[in-house]
Scaffold this motif. Structure first.
Motif, PDB file in Angstrom:
ATOM      1  N   ARG A 181     -46.054  -7.101 -45.350  1.00 60.48           N
ATOM      2  CA  ARG A 181     -44.666  -7.549 -45.501  1.00 60.48           C
ATOM      3  C   ARG A 181     -43.767  -6.430 -46.000  1.00 60.48           C
ATOM      4  NH1 ARG A 181     -41.674  -9.863 -49.809  1.00 60.48           N
ATOM      5  NH2 ARG A 181     -43.504  -9.657 -51.161  1.00 60.48           N
ATOM      6  N   LEU A 182     -44.216  -5.693 -47.006  1.00 66.04           N
ATOM      7  CA  LEU A 182     -43.407  -4.637 -47.607  1.00 66.04           C
ATOM      8  C   LEU A 182     -43.897  -3.240 -47.234  1.00 66.04           C
ATOM      9  CD1 LEU A 182     -42.973  -6.167 -51.190  1.00 66.04           C
ATOM     10  CD2 LEU A 182     -41.401  -6.312 -49.244  1.00 66.04           C
TER      11      LEU A 182
ATOM     12  N   ASN B 173     -43.407  -1.674 -41.425  1.00 65.20           N
ATOM     13  CA  ASN B 173     -42.943  -2.994 -40.985  1.00 65.20           C
ATOM     14  C   ASN B 173     -41.486  -3.025 -40.531  1.00 65.20           C
ATOM     15  OD1 ASN B 173     -43.681  -5.645 -40.376  1.00 65.20           O
ATOM     16  ND2 ASN B 173     -42.888  -6.437 -42.327  1.00 65.20           N
TER      17      ASN B 173
ATOM     18  N   GLY C 235     -50.711 -13.885 -47.418  1.00 64.95           N
ATOM     19  CA  GLY C 235     -49.268 -14.016 -47.302  1.00 64.95           C
ATOM     20  C   GLY C 235     -48.592 -12.675 -47.108  1.00 64.95           C
ATOM     21  N   GLU C 236     -49.098 -11.648 -47.793  1.00 63.61           N
ATOM     22  CA  GLU C 236     -48.542 -10.304 -47.623  1.00 63.61           C
ATOM     23  C   GLU C 236     -48.862  -9.752 -46.239  1.00 63.61           C
ATOM     24  OE1 GLU C 236     -46.518  -8.543 -49.703  1.00 63.61           O
ATOM     25  OE2 GLU C 236     -46.456 -10.456 -50.782  1.00 63.61           O
ATOM     26  N   LYS C 237     -50.090  -9.938 -45.783  1.00 61.79           N
ATOM     27  CA  LYS C 237     -50.468  -9.440 -44.451  1.00 61.79           C
ATOM     28  C   LYS C 237     -49.693 -10.176 -43.357  1.00 61.79           C
ATOM     29  CE  LYS C 237     -54.041  -7.130 -46.294  1.00 61.79           C
ATOM     30  NZ  LYS C 237     -54.123  -5.669 -46.420  1.00 61.79           N
TER      31      LYS C 237
ATOM     32  N   GLY D 117     -46.827 -10.969 -43.303  1.00 68.45           N
ATOM     33  CA  GLY D 117     -45.457 -10.486 -43.204  1.00 68.45           C
ATOM     34  C   GLY D 117     -45.175  -9.672 -41.963  1.00 68.45           C
TER      35      GLY D 117
ATOM     36  N   LYS E  68     -43.618 -11.950 -36.746  1.00 66.33           N
ATOM     37  CA  LYS E  68     -42.169 -12.091 -36.684  1.00 66.33           C
ATOM     38  C   LYS E  68     -41.712 -12.525 -35.307  1.00 66.33           C
ATOM     39  CE  LYS E  68     -42.135  -7.831 -37.970  1.00 66.33           C
ATOM     40  NZ  LYS E  68     -41.897  -6.422 -38.368  1.00 66.33           N
TER      41      LYS E  68
ATOM     42  N   ALA F 187     -46.952 -19.174 -41.813  1.00 66.67           N
ATOM     43  CA  ALA F 187     -46.091 -18.022 -41.545  1.00 66.67           C
ATOM     44  C   ALA F 187     -45.724 -17.918 -40.078  1.00 66.67           C
ATOM     45  CB  ALA F 187     -46.785 -16.735 -41.997  1.00 66.67           C
TER      46      ALA F 187
END
Length: 463
Positions: free
Chosen positions: A168-169, A173, A202-204, A206, A209, A235
Motif C-alpha cells: 500500500r505504501l 505503488n 491489508g498492506e499487501k 494495497g 486497484k 479489498a
C-alpha cells in the motif's frame, strides 16, 4: 536531466559514487526500519518532476512475504518468450545495485539481459542529487525512480515490478498495472506492516486497484486461508486465488518442477501462482503468441534467462554448496525441510550450515527449525542490522533438544565462515569414502551477497 552518455569513467569512480549514495540515502537493506519512508508523497513529487515515466509502459505488480522475486522472474521470462522487451525491477541486489533493474528480451534463439549502464546510473544520480536532498528521498525511492526512467528511455513494452516492502505504501505503488499479484502472507517486518497476518495482508492488498476509468485491474493471490482471504476479498472482491483453481498447465507441473533451474522446494507453490498469472495474462491479451511449450521452457530456464541469483543457487559442485536468501521462518521452514530431505537420501556425508541473521527476525523460532545433526557455523554479515553471531548461537543452543554432535562455532566474517565450512567439508570427504558433504549458506541476503563472490564458475576461490 542530461540523457547523453558522458565520457567513460573508472570502476573506482563508479563505486565511490554508489557508496556516497548509500551513505547519504541509507537503504532498508543496510539501515533497516530507520531508512523506510512509508507513503507515496516523495515518489509522486519526483514522478511529476520526471514526467511520469512509468506511464510509458505496461506493468505487472508483485507483492508478498516470500516468493515474489521468483514469481517476478518467472513471469518476466515468459513475457520475454512472447517477444516483448521486458523490464524487471526486483530487490534486494546481491552484488551490484544495478541488478535491481534488468531488461530481458529474446534475441534469435537466446535471451539477453541488460543491466543499467554505469554511465547512465551515474548521470541520473548526479543530475538529481539536489532533488533527492530537497524531497528527502530514501535509497529505495531513488533506485525505483532510476529504474522507471531507464525503462522509459529504453522503450520497453512491459515491466514486472516487485514491491520492496508491504504494498500500500511501497514506493512502487505509483504504477497502474495490468495485473497485480500477491504471492503469500507470512509474519515478517511486523514492526512496520502489523503484528497479525490479517494486518500484513491489508498492506499487501494495497496494490489491488482500479484503473483511471474505474475498471477492476485483475488481481491474483497465490496462497490464502480464511483469515487473509477475507482481507483480500474485502479489498478487491474480484480477486482470484491460485490455490483455489487449476491453472491450464498445472497438469504438467510434475514434469516442470524437477527440470527447473530454480530448485527450491517452495517453487511448487510459486509455479502454481505463475501458471495462474499466465492464464490471466492470456485472457487479457498480454500473452497471445506464446504456445504452451514455450511457456514451460521459459519457466524451466528462468534463472539462466533472467540472471536470477540467490534462490537455492548452487555455488559449487565439489563440495555441494547451496545458498538462499530466505530469511524468515515462513521461508526457512521450506529450506530446512528440503535440506533434511536431501540428507535422508544418503548422498551426502554431513550437513554444514553457514548462518547469519539480522536482529529484526524471529531467530528463536528459526533456530528451532534447524535440521538435526547440522554442523553450525554462525557468522556476522557486514551490516549494523546483523545480530551478533554469538547471540544467534546462544539461541540455537537454547532451542535444540540435545547437545549437538559437533559443537557450533562463530566466525567473525562471512568469508571466514565459508572458508571454515570448506575446510571441514574437505576433511569430511576424505573420511566418507568420497561422499560429499552438503554446505548451506544463508539466513539473510547479506550473508549470501558476501558469499557469492567467493565462488566463480562453480569453484571456490581460496582466500
Amino acid at each position: 536531466m542530461k540523457r547523453n552518455p558522458e565520457a567513460a569513467f573508472s570502476d573506482e569512480a563508479y563505486e565511490a559514487l554508489v557508496q556516497s549514495i548509500f551513505r547519504r540515502f541509507p537503504s532498508f537493506q543496510k539501515a533497516g526500519a530507520e531508512a523506510y519512508k512509508p507513503g507515496l508523497a516523495n515518489m509522486e513529487e519526483f514522478d511529476e518532476l520526471d514526467g511520469h515515466p512509468h506511464r510509458q509502459w505496461r506493468s505487472i505488480h508483485v507483492a508478498g512475504t516470500n516468493g515474489k522475486g521468483s514469481v517476478s522472474n518467472m513471469i518476466a521470462s515468459v513475457l520475454a518468450a512472447e517477444g516483448l522487451r521486458v523490464g524487471l525491477y526486483t530487490s534486494p541486489h546481491i552484488v551490484d545495485f544495478r541488478e535491481r533493474a534488468r531488461i530481458i528480451e529474446t534475441r534469435g534463439e537466446g535471451t539477453s539481459v541488460t543491466l543499467i549502464p554505469r554511465e547512465y546510473a551515474r548521470n541520473f544520480l548526479t543530475s538529481h542529487e539536489e532533488d533527492f536532498d530537497r524531497i528527502g528521498m530514501s535509497f529505495f525511492e531513488i533506485t525505483t525512480t532510476l529504474a522507471f526512467r531507464w525503462f522509459a528511455d529504453e522503450k520497453i513494452d512491459i515491466a514486472v515490478i516487485e514491491c520492496g516492502l508491504g504494498g500500500r505504501l511501497d514506493s512502487t505503488n505509483i504504477i497502474t498495472p495490468v495485473l497485480s499479484v500477491v504471492t503469500n502472507i507470512g509474519m515478517d517486518h511486523t514492526d512496520i506492516l502489523g503484528n497479525t497476518r490479517a494486518l500484513i495482508a491489508g498492506e499487501k492488498a494495497g496494490i489491488f486497484k482500479r484503473n483511471a476509468e474505474g475498471h477492476e485491474i485483475p488481481a491474483l493471490v497465490g496462497e490464502s486461508d480464511g483469515e487473509v482471504g477475507r482481507v483480500f476479498r474485502a479489498a478487491a472482491p474480484w480477486v482470484l486465488f491460485s490455490d483455489g483453481r487449476v491453472p491450464r498447465l498445472w497438469h504438467s507441473h510434475e514434469e516442470i518442477l524437477p527440470a527447473m533451474d530454480l530448485q527450491g522446494s517452495y517453487q511448487r507453490k510459486n509455479l502454481r501462482t505463475v501458471l495462474s498469472a499466465v492464464d490471466m495474462l492470456r485472457e487479457s491479451g498480454v500473452i497471445s503468441g506464446t504456445g504452451d511449450d514455450e511457456v514451460i521452457d521459459a519457466i524451466i530456464h528462468t534463472a539462466a534467462r533472467t540472471h536470477f541469483h540467490g534462490r537455492w543457487e548452487k555455488l559449487c559442485d565439489d563440495p555441494c554448496v547451496i545458498c538462499d536468501i530466505g530469511h524468515n521462518s515462513h521461508g526457512l521452514e521450506y529450506n530446512f525441510a528440503q535440506l533434511m530431505t536431501m540428507m535422508q537420501t544418503g548422498s551426502y556425508s554431513a550437513l554444514i550450515m553457514v548462518y547469519g541473521a539480522v536482529a529484526d527476525k524471529d531467530v528463536t523460532k528459526i533456530m528451532a527449525l534447524v535440521p538435526e545433526r547440522a554442523e553450525m557455523i554462525f557468522t556476522n554479515p557486514d551490516s549494523h542490522r546483523a545480530m551478533p553471531a554469538e547471540e544467534v548461537m546462544e539461541r540455537y543452543l537454547a532451542a535444540v533438544w540435545s547437545e549437538p554432535d559437533v559443537a557450533p562455532v562463530c566466525c567473525g566474517t562471512v568469508a571466514g565462515a565459508v572458508a571454515e565450512a570448506m575446510k571441514r567439508a574437505r576433511l569430511l570427504q576424505k573420511r566418507a569414502d568420497g561422499r560429499r558433504p552438503l554446505i548451506y549458506v544463508g539466513g539473510s541476503t547479506y550473508v549470501v551477497s558476501e558469499a557469492v563472490p567467493l565462488f566463480s564458475d562453480g569453484k571456490y576461490i581460496e582466500i
